[in-house]
Design a protein around this motif. Sequence first.
Motif, PDB file in Angstrom:
ATOM      1  N   LYS A  61       0.827  -1.203   0.000  1.00 32.35           N
ATOM      2  CA  LYS A  61       0.000   0.000   0.000  1.00 32.35           C
ATOM      3  C   LYS A  61       0.856   1.246   0.000  1.00 32.35           C
ATOM      4  N   GLU A  62       1.958   1.189   0.793  1.00 32.43           N
ATOM      5  CA  GLU A  62       2.810   2.360   0.908  1.00 32.43           C
ATOM      6  C   GLU A  62       3.447   2.721  -0.429  1.00 32.43           C
ATOM      7  N   GLY A  63       3.786   1.711  -1.215  1.00 38.53           N
ATOM      8  CA  GLY A  63       4.481   1.985  -2.468  1.00 38.53           C
ATOM      9  C   GLY A  63       3.589   2.005  -3.682  1.00 38.53           C
ATOM     10  N   GLN A  64       2.292   1.802  -3.445  1.00 38.95           N
ATOM     11  CA  GLN A  64       1.385   1.693  -4.573  1.00 38.95           C
ATOM     12  C   GLN A  64       0.421   2.860  -4.600  1.00 38.95           C
ATOM     13  N   GLU A  65       0.362   3.584  -5.703  1.00 40.60           N
ATOM     14  CA  GLU A  65      -0.557   4.694  -5.849  1.00 40.60           C
ATOM     15  C   GLU A  65      -1.776   4.244  -6.631  1.00 40.60           C
ATOM     16  N   ALA A  66      -2.904   4.901  -6.344  1.00 36.49           N
ATOM     17  CA  ALA A  66      -4.130   4.587  -7.071  1.00 36.49           C
ATOM     18  C   ALA A  66      -3.948   4.958  -8.544  1.00 36.49           C
ATOM     19  N   LYS A  67      -4.455   4.098  -9.414  1.00 33.00           N
ATOM     20  CA  LYS A  67      -4.308   4.314 -10.852  1.00 33.00           C
ATOM     21  C   LYS A  67      -5.543   4.987 -11.436  1.00 33.00           C
ATOM     22  N   VAL A  68      -5.321   5.853 -12.402  1.00 32.47           N
ATOM     23  CA  VAL A  68      -6.428   6.490 -13.114  1.00 32.47           C
ATOM     24  C   VAL A  68      -6.980   5.496 -14.127  1.00 32.47           C
ATOM     25  N   ILE A  69      -8.294   5.226 -14.043  1.00 31.56           N
ATOM     26  CA  ILE A  69      -8.903   4.251 -14.951  1.00 31.56           C
ATOM     27  C   ILE A  69      -9.867   4.901 -15.940  1.00 31.56           C
ATOM     28  N   GLU A  70     -10.323   6.122 -15.639  1.00 27.91           N
ATOM     29  CA  GLU A  70     -11.189   6.871 -16.550  1.00 27.91           C
ATOM     30  C   GLU A  70     -10.882   8.349 -16.383  1.00 27.91           C
ATOM     31  N   SER A  71     -11.170   9.129 -17.410  1.00 32.18           N
ATOM     32  CA  SER A  71     -10.977  10.572 -17.288  1.00 32.18           C
ATOM     33  C   SER A  71     -11.926  11.309 -18.222  1.00 32.18           C
ATOM     34  N   ILE A  72     -12.232  12.540 -17.849  1.00 36.37           N
ATOM     35  CA  ILE A  72     -13.011  13.442 -18.712  1.00 36.37           C
ATOM     36  C   ILE A  72     -12.120  14.645 -18.938  1.00 36.37           C
ATOM     37  N   ASP A  73     -11.324  14.572 -19.969  1.00 35.41           N
ATOM     38  CA  ASP A  73     -10.247  15.536 -20.172  1.00 35.41           C
ATOM     39  C   ASP A  73     -10.724  16.978 -20.281  1.00 35.41           C
ATOM     40  N   ASN A  74     -11.848  17.211 -20.935  1.00 31.69           N
ATOM     41  CA  ASN A  74     -12.327  18.578 -21.135  1.00 31.69           C
ATOM     42  C   ASN A  74     -12.731  19.264 -19.838  1.00 31.69           C
ATOM     43  N   TYR A  75     -12.952  18.461 -18.798  1.00 25.68           N
ATOM     44  CA  TYR A  75     -13.376  19.020 -17.511  1.00 25.68           C
ATOM     45  C   TYR A  75     -12.374  18.749 -16.394  1.00 25.68           C
ATOM     46  N   GLY A  76     -11.374  17.927 -16.663  1.00 29.56           N
ATOM     47  CA  GLY A  76     -10.355  17.664 -15.653  1.00 29.56           C
ATOM     48  C   GLY A  76     -10.738  16.647 -14.601  1.00 29.56           C
ATOM     49  N   TYR A  77     -11.821  15.893 -14.839  1.00 25.54           N
ATOM     50  CA  TYR A  77     -12.208  14.858 -13.885  1.00 25.54           C
ATOM     51  C   TYR A  77     -11.433  13.572 -14.153  1.00 25.54           C
ATOM     52  N   VAL A  78     -11.007  12.900 -13.086  1.00 27.02           N
ATOM     53  CA  VAL A  78     -10.355  11.603 -13.222  1.00 27.02           C
ATOM     54  C   VAL A  78     -10.993  10.626 -12.241  1.00 27.02           C
ATOM     55  N   LEU A  79     -11.030   9.366 -12.640  1.00 27.86           N
ATOM     56  CA  LEU A  79     -11.540   8.300 -11.789  1.00 27.86           C
ATOM     57  C   LEU A  79     -10.394   7.352 -11.471  1.00 27.86           C
ATOM     58  N   LYS A  80     -10.155   7.118 -10.184  1.00 24.86           N
ATOM     59  CA  LYS A  80      -9.072   6.230  -9.768  1.00 24.86           C
ATOM     60  C   LYS A  80      -9.634   4.902  -9.276  1.00 24.86           C
ATOM     61  N   ASP A  81      -8.792   3.877  -9.327  1.00 17.42           N
ATOM     62  CA  ASP A  81      -9.250   2.530  -9.015  1.00 17.42           C
ATOM     63  C   ASP A  81      -9.500   2.279  -7.529  1.00 17.42           C
ATOM     64  N   ASN A  82      -9.241   3.280  -6.677  1.00 16.35           N
ATOM     65  CA  ASN A  82      -9.521   3.109  -5.253  1.00 16.35           C
ATOM     66  C   ASN A  82     -10.917   3.584  -4.870  1.00 16.35           C
ATOM     67  N   LYS A  83     -11.687   4.042  -5.847  1.00 18.26           N
ATOM     68  CA  LYS A  83     -13.061   4.466  -5.588  1.00 18.26           C
ATOM     69  C   LYS A  83     -13.998   3.263  -5.573  1.00 18.26           C
ATOM     70  N   SER A  84     -15.108   3.394  -4.851  1.00 16.37           N
ATOM     71  CA  SER A  84     -16.065   2.293  -4.736  1.00 16.37           C
ATOM     72  C   SER A  84     -16.722   2.004  -6.084  1.00 16.37           C
ATOM     73  N   LYS A  85     -17.288   0.804  -6.211  1.00 16.08           N
ATOM     74  CA  LYS A  85     -17.973   0.411  -7.444  1.00 16.08           C
ATOM     75  C   LYS A  85     -19.147   1.335  -7.734  1.00 16.08           C
ATOM     76  N   LYS A  86     -19.853   1.739  -6.685  1.00 14.04           N
ATOM     77  CA  LYS A  86     -21.001   2.629  -6.862  1.00 14.04           C
ATOM     78  C   LYS A  86     -20.547   3.972  -7.424  1.00 14.04           C
ATOM     79  N   TYR A  87     -19.447   4.492  -6.892  1.00 15.70           N
ATOM     80  CA  TYR A  87     -18.920   5.771  -7.382  1.00 15.70           C
ATOM     81  C   TYR A  87     -18.453   5.638  -8.831  1.00 15.70           C
ATOM     82  N   GLN A  88     -17.834   4.522  -9.157  1.00 16.02           N
ATOM     83  CA  GLN A  88     -17.362   4.304 -10.522  1.00 16.02           C
ATOM     84  C   GLN A  88     -18.511   4.291 -11.524  1.00 16.02           C
ATOM     85  N   LEU A  89     -19.639   3.709 -11.133  1.00 14.98           N
ATOM     86  CA  LEU A  89     -20.810   3.694 -12.020  1.00 14.98           C
ATOM     87  C   LEU A  89     -21.359   5.108 -12.218  1.00 14.98           C
ATOM     88  N   LEU A  90     -21.371   5.895 -11.148  1.00 12.03           N
ATOM     89  CA  LEU A  90     -21.836   7.276 -11.251  1.00 12.03           C
ATOM     90  C   LEU A  90     -20.903   8.092 -12.147  1.00 12.03           C
TER      91      LEU A  90
END
Length: 208
Positions: free
Chosen positions: A34-63
């Motif tokens: 955990k100490e050496g591992q950073e959350a990875k970006v799995i989705e992004s909305i480039d025009n708005y600067g939003y990123v989704l990382k793999d440490n977010k819950s499944k419910k949040y990922q669907l939203l």
Amino acid sequence: MKLKKNIKVLIIILAIILVLVIGFLVVPKNFLQKEGQEAKVIESIDNYGYVLKDNKSKKYQLLFKDLIKILNSKENVDETKYASKLAEMFVVDFYSLADKSSKTDIGGVEIVHPDILANFLENAENTFYKYVESNIYNNRNQELPEVDTVTVESIETTSYTYGQTTDEKAYSVNVAWTYKDNKFTEYQNKANLIFVHSDKKLYLVELK
């Protein structure tokens, strides 16, 4: 005398090695990872600067996937849907404590306006997140709430002033939610969220 000094040095070196070996064996491997591992970006909305990382819950990922569809619409973006989806995302991430690693692991920060973020984090850590125990070793036994369903009860445009700026088309969103476990029915389950514009992007500026 020289031989005794060499023996002492050797003993010290062996002691240091022994401490390091014991430390490596005692510290859980998942902690080291955990100490050496950073959350990875799995989705992004480039025009708005939003990123989704793999440490977010499944419910949040669907939203987040719903948000992608709203913001990548070929027609004009429906800001009512945009503000509503942000409200859902914030509630799911902020009020779900079960997936947080400590009281400083605050949810929903990506949606909060940068100008109020520091104050928001301080307030969250001293209130809703205050008693969240650390789960850094992945052995926490504390029971914590997890948001189940979120309902946007109403949304309307309003005039809102923050700092020296007034947004005549800010959004006021009233939301209600439930938790997966009935043990947390006394926790907050309703809120009003105010979103303002920063260029084409919406940010949360008030939560009550």
